[in-house]
Design a protein around this motif. Structure first.
Motif, PDB file in Angstrom:
ATOM      1  N   ALA A 193       0.869  -1.178   0.000  1.00 37.48           N
ATOM      2  CA  ALA A 193       0.000   0.000   0.000  1.00 37.48           C
ATOM      3  C   ALA A 193       0.906   1.229   0.000  1.00 37.48           C
ATOM      4  N   PRO A 226      -2.556  -1.231  -3.902  1.00 41.26           N
ATOM      5  CA  PRO A 226      -3.987  -0.982  -3.758  1.00 41.26           C
ATOM      6  C   PRO A 226      -4.201   0.442  -3.255  1.00 41.26           C
ATOM      7  N   THR A 264      -7.447   3.629  -2.322  1.00 42.72           N
ATOM      8  CA  THR A 264      -8.823   4.094  -2.234  1.00 42.72           C
ATOM      9  C   THR A 264      -8.849   5.545  -2.699  1.00 42.72           C
ATOM     10  N   GLN A 304      -7.499  -0.070  -7.618  1.00 44.70           N
ATOM     11  CA  GLN A 304      -8.492   0.349  -6.633  1.00 44.70           C
ATOM     12  C   GLN A 304      -8.929  -0.826  -5.759  1.00 44.70           C
ATOM     13  N   ARG A 305      -9.034  -0.548  -4.454  1.00 54.78           N
ATOM     14  CA  ARG A 305      -9.556  -1.560  -3.548  1.00 54.78           C
ATOM     15  C   ARG A 305     -11.006  -1.880  -3.919  1.00 54.78           C
ATOM     16  N   THR A 306     -11.375  -3.118  -3.762  1.00 51.84           N
ATOM     17  CA  THR A 306     -12.726  -3.553  -4.117  1.00 51.84           C
ATOM     18  C   THR A 306     -13.707  -3.157  -3.021  1.00 51.84           C
ATOM     19  N   SER A 315     -13.232  -4.770   0.873  1.00 49.56           N
ATOM     20  CA  SER A 315     -12.099  -4.053   1.463  1.00 49.56           C
ATOM     21  C   SER A 315     -12.470  -3.357   2.774  1.00 49.56           C
ATOM     22  N   ARG A 319      -8.784  -4.725   4.102  1.00 50.81           N
ATOM     23  CA  ARG A 319      -8.560  -3.407   3.501  1.00 50.81           C
ATOM     24  C   ARG A 319      -7.824  -3.452   2.175  1.00 50.81           C
ATOM     25  N   GLU A 320      -6.886  -4.339   1.994  1.00 54.86           N
ATOM     26  CA  GLU A 320      -6.061  -4.314   0.788  1.00 54.86           C
ATOM     27  C   GLU A 320      -6.635  -5.147  -0.356  1.00 54.86           C
ATOM     28  N   PHE A 321      -7.822  -5.707  -0.186  1.00 49.30           N
ATOM     29  CA  PHE A 321      -8.371  -6.573  -1.231  1.00 49.30           C
ATOM     30  C   PHE A 321      -8.686  -5.767  -2.490  1.00 49.30           C
ATOM     31  N   SER A 322      -8.206  -6.261  -3.628  1.00 48.60           N
ATOM     32  CA  SER A 322      -8.392  -5.547  -4.884  1.00 48.60           C
ATOM     33  C   SER A 322      -8.454  -6.532  -6.042  1.00 48.60           C
ATOM     34  N   HIS A 373      -2.291  -9.442   3.924  1.00 51.68           N
ATOM     35  CA  HIS A 373      -3.037  -8.601   2.997  1.00 51.68           C
ATOM     36  C   HIS A 373      -3.022  -9.271   1.630  1.00 51.68           C
TER      37      HIS A 373
END
Length: 384
Positions: free
Chosen positions: A8, A39, A41, A59-61, A65, A69-72, A96
């Protein structure tokens, strides 16, 4: 080499973006290619990118997220398309999505994981249900599969062993580094004090890190409260972005009528950060847990005397070189005693600052440690 860092890469993320930035500058000088996959936001501020490197924002999903938080999905799709274009994929941290995705997609490209202190007992105990879920989703298995695990100190070696339950076949200790040349020329004395209306006749204690419970503010604030009652000629400046503890800090200041003695000055960057280090009589970080504190390294490189806990990532070296005051315990009383010891002895502060400067130049200059990491990259690529 074609190198991909996954992290991040924002101002809000703390130390890893700074570490990547400094390493990348050296790596580029050696003629290698560096991409940074991050990733993000909308509304976040990306960290600066060295000239010649490339930042790829994914972009984070939404919804997912909020919990991870880091899911993309975008990050996964980028790796799916481009993973085989790289010689090394370097993941920063654990638990992450960016540390899982490369292992999910590929077994051929060399992979590195830097722990960044996240296996420390104190850190691991927090938000544990998420970490246990990520372990179930193969974080442990992927860490075992990493071609190289970079740690910053011997404590992390024990953390990795405890987490995996068995030794990893390729763990290497490479500390964080600092670009010491950045701190040769500091802003004129008094610049920071003038900007933030801090009287020149008061000693200045500087805390510069994220406002987070793990940084030891729950020790520093009451310890400083007791110290300033006996030494009212002292001001504590808290420099950092809010990471969950600003409201508690403000409440403490108001409750104890410390508005004239404690100042929140926000996150400092560039010349403002250097000016703060130049003006401070003492830098302090009584942290509960650090992989290897960049804030402490920078303070030492700037010649600022420091008072730290033994959890900043290189306390053994600090003690060996008498390079800082090290708290005797993680209590407010120890913070107060440390402040009294250093702020009450000008010669002692000067000596530990000089010792720290010498230590950093010899052991932690970025040119030294970045070359160590490049050499390790080359070894694992040859094995592949």
């Amino acid at each position: 080499m074609r190198i991909l860092n996954i992290c991040a890469y924002t101002w809000q993320a703390g130390g890893p973006p700074k570490i990547i930035f400094d390493h990348t500058q050296v790596v580029l000088r050696y003629g290698h290619q560096v991409d940074i996959l991050s990733p993000f936001t909308p509304g976040e501020k990306p960290y600066p990118v060295p000239e010649g490197a490339r930042l790829i924002l994914c972009q984070r999903t939404p919804l997912v997220s909020r919990f991870f938080r880091e899911f993309s999905v975008e990050l996964y799709q980028y790796l799916q398309k481009h993973v085989h274009e790289y010689d090394v994929i370097h993941c920063h941290g654990l638990w992450h999505f960016g540390t899982l995705a490369p292992f999910m997609l590929d077994r051929k490209v060399a992979k590195v994981i830097t722990i960044h202190g996240v296996l420390d007992r104190w850190v691991y105990a927090h938000h544990n249900w998420k970490k246990e879920l990520m372990n179930t989703l193969a974080q442990k298995a992927y860490l075992r599969r990493a071609d190289l695990v970079q740690i910053n100190n011997t404590d992390e070696q024990e953390d990795v062993l405890r987490y995996l339950g068995q030794p990893h076949p390729n763990v290497v200790i490479i500390p964080n580094g600092v670009k010491t040349s950045d701190f040769i020329q500091l802003p004129p004395k008094g610049t920071f004090r003038q900007k933030f209306s801090i009287p020149t006749d008061k000693k200045l204690v500087l805390f510069m890190s994220r406002l987070n419970v793990k940084k030891g503010l729950g020790l520093l604030l009451p310890g400083f409260r007791e110290y300033v009652r006996e030494h009212p000629d002292t001001i504590l400046a808290l420099a950092g972005s809010d990471d969950g503890y600003e409201a508690t800090t403000r409440q403490f200041i108001n409750q104890h009528n410390l508005g004239d003695s404690i100042r929140l000055v926000g996150m400092l960057t560039g010349d403002d950060k250097k000016a703060a280090l130049a003006d401070a009589d003492l830098f302090t970080l009584p942290s509960y847990s650090e992989g290897f504190s960049m804030a402490v390294l920078e303070a030492m490189a700037a010649g600022t005397p420091t008072l730290v806990s033994d959890r900043v990532g290189f306390s053994d070296a600090i003690r060996q070189h008498n390079a800082a005051g090290v708290l005797s315990s993680l209590t407010p009383e120890a913070v107060k005693a440390g402040l009294e010891n250093l702020l009450g002895d000008d010669l002692l502060r000067k000596q530990v600052a000089q010792n720290a400067s010498n230590m950093v130049k010899k052991q932690y200059d970025i040119d030294v440690v970045a070359k160590q990491l490049l050499d390790e990259y080359a070894k694992i690529i040859r094995k592949k």
